[in-house]
Each structure stands twice: as structure tokens, then as C-alpha cells.
Design a protein around this motif. Structure first.
Motif, short mmCIF file in Angstrom:
data_model
loop_
_atom_site.label_atom_id
_atom_site.label_comp_id
_atom_site.label_asym_id
_atom_site.label_seq_id
_atom_site.Cartn_x
_atom_site.Cartn_y
_atom_site.Cartn_z
N ASN A 1 -6.93 -2.42 5.13
CA ASN A 1 -5.78 -3.30 4.95
C ASN A 1 -5.13 -3.52 6.31
OD1 ASN A 1 -5.27 -3.55 1.87
ND2 ASN A 1 -5.72 -1.38 2.22
N ARG B 1 0.43 5.24 1.43
CA ARG B 1 -0.73 5.37 2.32
C ARG B 1 -0.29 5.63 3.74
NH1 ARG B 1 -5.31 1.88 1.05
NH2 ARG B 1 -6.29 2.96 2.80
N GLN C 1 0.84 -1.20 0.00
CA GLN C 1 0.00 0.00 0.00
C GLN C 1 0.87 1.26 0.00
OE1 GLN C 1 -3.43 0.18 -0.26
NE2 GLN C 1 -3.22 -2.01 -0.65
#
Length: 83
Positions: free
Chosen positions: A54, A14, A11
Motif C-alpha cells: 500500500n 498497520r 490500513q
């Protein structure tokens, strides 16, 4: 207490929240590195509605200096206690 550097893939760019601290993101964005004490840790990202979308878990041994893990999608996203 020993610390380790943890890289969390999956990710990039982020904001990351560590161990359920949703008040403020970690000082670095994914993939890090993030510096944590030995023990078990949970790394999470939040969607626009501030739900966990996530998650990655890692256990750091006292003699460990680095670790890598990867985010897994949380589907459906989970509400945080603050939401």
C-alpha cells in the motif's frame, strides 16, 4: 523547517514506513498522526514478505499544519531494495 501532522487512512493498525525508510517503521501505526517536514512524502505498508503493498503520497506546504491522505493498493506488491 515547518512540520505538519499527516493522517493516512485505509490500513488502520498497520506499521507505516515513511520515505523509503524500511529499516524501522514510524513510531505510530496507521492512521497516525505522523509528523513530517514540509515537502513531498511517501507512506507505505509492507506485506509479510516485506514488499510494498500500500502507498500514499502527500505534499506538505510550508504553511500547512495538517493533511489527510489515503492508502492505495500496490498490485502486484513491489519489492523493497532490502528484500
Amino acid at each position: 523547517m515547518p512540520f505538519a501532522s499527516v493522517t493516512v487512512d485505509g490500513q488502520d493498525g498497520r506499521n507505516v514506513y515513511i520515505d523509503g525508510n524500511y529499516d524501522s517503521p514510524a513510531p505510530r501505526k496507521a492512521p497516525g498522526p505522523f509528523f513530517v517536514a514540509s515537502g513531498s512524502h511517501v507512506f507505505e505498508t509492507l506485506d509479510r514478505r516485506r514488499r510494498v503493498d500500500n502507498r500514499a503520497k502527500v505534499r506538505i506546504r510550508p504553511d500547512q499544519e495538517t493533511a489527510e491522505t489515503e492508502f492505495d493498493a500496490v498490485d502486484p506488491p513491489e519489492e523493497t531494495e532490502e528484500a
